[in-house]
Design a protein around this motif. Structure first.
Motif, short mmCIF file in Angstrom:
data_model
loop_
_atom_site.label_atom_id
_atom_site.label_comp_id
_atom_site.label_asym_id
_atom_site.label_seq_id
_atom_site.Cartn_x
_atom_site.Cartn_y
_atom_site.Cartn_z
N SER A 381 0.82 -1.22 0.00
CA SER A 381 0.00 0.00 0.00
C SER A 381 0.85 1.27 0.00
O SER A 381 0.35 2.34 -0.34
N GLY A 382 2.12 1.15 0.40
CA GLY A 382 2.99 2.33 0.48
C GLY A 382 2.67 3.21 1.67
O GLY A 382 3.05 4.39 1.69
N GLU A 383 2.02 2.65 2.69
CA GLU A 383 1.63 3.42 3.87
C GLU A 383 1.97 2.66 5.14
O GLU A 383 2.07 1.44 5.15
N GLY A 384 2.13 3.41 6.23
CA GLY A 384 2.34 2.79 7.52
C GLY A 384 3.43 3.47 8.32
O GLY A 384 3.97 4.52 7.93
N VAL A 385 3.76 2.87 9.47
CA VAL A 385 4.75 3.40 10.39
C VAL A 385 6.07 2.65 10.21
O VAL A 385 6.09 1.42 10.12
N VAL A 386 7.16 3.40 10.16
CA VAL A 386 8.50 2.83 10.06
C VAL A 386 9.30 3.22 11.29
O VAL A 386 9.35 4.40 11.66
N LEU A 387 9.91 2.24 11.94
CA LEU A 387 10.84 2.51 13.04
C LEU A 387 12.20 2.75 12.40
O LEU A 387 12.97 1.82 12.17
N TYR A 388 12.47 4.01 12.09
CA TYR A 388 13.54 4.27 11.13
C TYR A 388 14.93 4.46 11.73
O TYR A 388 15.90 4.65 11.00
N ALA A 389 15.07 4.39 13.05
CA ALA A 389 16.38 4.68 13.63
C ALA A 389 16.80 3.67 14.69
O ALA A 389 17.55 4.00 15.60
N ASP A 390 16.34 2.42 14.59
CA ASP A 390 16.72 1.36 15.52
C ASP A 390 16.09 1.57 16.89
O ASP A 390 15.43 2.58 17.15
N ALA A 391 16.29 0.61 17.77
CA ALA A 391 15.75 0.70 19.13
C ALA A 391 16.55 1.71 19.93
O ALA A 391 17.79 1.72 19.87
N PRO A 392 15.91 2.60 20.66
CA PRO A 392 16.64 3.56 21.50
C PRO A 392 17.33 2.86 22.65
O PRO A 392 16.90 1.78 23.09
N THR A 393 18.38 3.45 23.16
CA THR A 393 19.13 2.82 24.25
C THR A 393 18.29 2.64 25.50
O THR A 393 18.50 1.70 26.26
N ASP A 394 17.31 3.55 25.71
CA ASP A 394 16.45 3.41 26.89
C ASP A 394 15.21 2.57 26.64
O ASP A 394 14.41 2.32 27.55
N GLY A 395 15.03 2.12 25.38
CA GLY A 395 13.86 1.32 25.05
C GLY A 395 12.56 2.09 25.02
O GLY A 395 11.50 1.51 24.76
#
Length: 426
Positions: A381-395
């Motif tokens: 669909s070309g739509e949605g949420v991307v976690l674009y920068a990896d998991a943060p150190t604090d989670g």
């Protein structure tokens, strides 16, 4: 080199281009965003990063971009203090490793910031610097690049190019309080900016009340004891906007524009395209950007750059600074373009921001929540949420991008995301 040649993607967030290296803590903080450079990788590319990249995140990126994981290489550089990434690579004894990975394939260095250390590193390794034909051509552009990434250098160029600017003056640190008092005679508030800063770092807002009764102006260490500062009227800001462009031998072209999300003058996120409330500023932003692009090209610069502006309550735009480098929005835009190619979303709207979850997640846990709520990016669909920068150190402090067919759809998905990951204030 051609666009199809291999890149050494050089995530040199620790650079003196945007902020003095003395501001080591903020540079280290910015470097945590280095994993997002994985979205630029193509088969055969090498990513040199100052922070570790999670295996789950890299697999996630490769799955969405269609790049076989085994065809890209990541070189993680151990911390070496507030020094340029090129020096950290050498300190860790990794320079020859990077040279071997680049090989004799006509590879080019793709730095986040075009600075002296990156140019010297490319020269030592026998690489060109994208998009310049030679290392010497990149070096010839360095003086202008460094100058136009300062507040004072931008004001001078902007005045020459006919951009509208807030009333203001450039001064030395010792003169700053006097200049502030003079401008406060005509303006209720002023903003005091260190000459070399980015993302709102080091800004100080001062009102007439702040300097009553013998109070003095206290400045922090940004810019050093003899540094240059810019003092400007503080506008009644309705929107903070920007346009991002690139200049090439064939001319300057606009890539995208949008509205910045800010808190106390600091960048916190972005929404593209421009919302209806400031869409009429698009043409003026593009004229300013084109003029600056011609100026940069005349001085040997090639590649991405941006112009930031403030829109006041009357709908009038004032240019505020230029960023002659890859910015916090350049890579997300490249990611959005790449992920939506061939999808039904032909003109995607998108946002980037950070949300703070009430409890920590690992990367797999956060991605699972997106999928459970039907929010994860869907290539079909070309739509949605991307976690674009990896998991943060604090989670908990999750950087995300939302891609949709309209800004209204982006807003709707962001609201749903706040619920899915249980963001504070969501």
């Amino acid at each position: 080199m051609s666009e199809t040649g291999p890149f050494v993607v050089f995530a040199n967030f620790l650079s003196d281009l945007a902020v003095d290296l003395g501001e080591g803590s903020v540079l280290t903080q910015w470097a945590q965003q280095a994993p997002r450079k994985a979205w630029l990788l193509r088969p055969g590319d090498v990513l040199v990063t100052p922070v570790p990249i999670g295996r789950e995140f890299l697999r996630y990126v490769c799955d969405l971009t269609g790049v076989p994981r085994e065809t890209v290489t990541v070189v993680e550089v151990p911390p070496s203090g507030a020094v340029p990434l090129a020096r950290a690579v050498r300190d860790a004894g990794l320079a020859e490793h990077v040279r071997t990975l680049a090989g004799d394939r006509g590879a080019a260095l793709l730095p986040t910031a075009l600075d002296a250390s990156a140019i010297a590193f490319a020269r030592d390794l026998g690489l060109t610097v994208h998009p310049y034909p030679t290392v010497d051509a990149a070096a010839a552009a360095l003086k202008t690049t460094m100058l136009l990434n300062t507040k004072a250098g931008f004001r001078e160029a902007a005045e020459h190019l006919g951009m509208r600017l807030p009333a203001g003056r450039v001064c030395r640190r010792a003169e700053t309080e006097g200049v502030v008092r003079e401008l406060l005679e005509d303006h209720e508030r002023v903003v005091v900016k260190p000459d070399r800063s980015a993302g709102g770092h080091g800004l100080r807002f001062v009102s007439r009340e702040d300097l009553r009764g013998g109070a003095t102006l206290e400045l922090d260490t940004v810019g050093g004891p003899e540094g240059t500062w810019v003092v400007e009227q503080c506008l009644d800001v309705a929107e903070s906007v920007s346009i991002q462009l690139e200049t090439t031998p064939s001319g300057t072209r606009a890539l995208f524009s949008g509205a910045m999300r800010t808190a106390a003058g600091s960048f916190t996120g972005y929404l593209s395209p421009l919302p209806p409330s400031c869409a009429r500023q698009a043409d003026e932003l593009e004229r300013w950007g084109a003029a600056l692009g011609r100026h940069l090209a005349d001085h040997g610069y090639a590649g991405p750059f941006g112009v930031d502006a403030l829109v006041d309550a009357d709908g009038v735009a004032y240019a505020s600074e230029s960023n002659i480098r890859r910015t916090a929005t350049t890579t997300p835009h490249a990611m959005v373009t790449r992920l939506t190619e061939g999808s039904p979303v032909t003109r995607p709207a998108w946002s980037v921001a950070t949300g703070r979850a009430r409890r920590p997640f690992d990367f797999a846990g956060a991605l699972a929540r997106l999928r459970e709520h039907g929010l994860a990016f869907d290539p079909a669909s070309g739509e949605g949420v991307v976690l674009y920068a990896d998991a943060p150190t604090d989670g908990r402090s999750w950087r995300y991008a939302v891609i949709a067919g309209s800004t209204a759809d982006v807003a709707e998905r962001e609201t749903a995301l706040a619920g899915a990951l249980d963001f504070e204030g969501g």
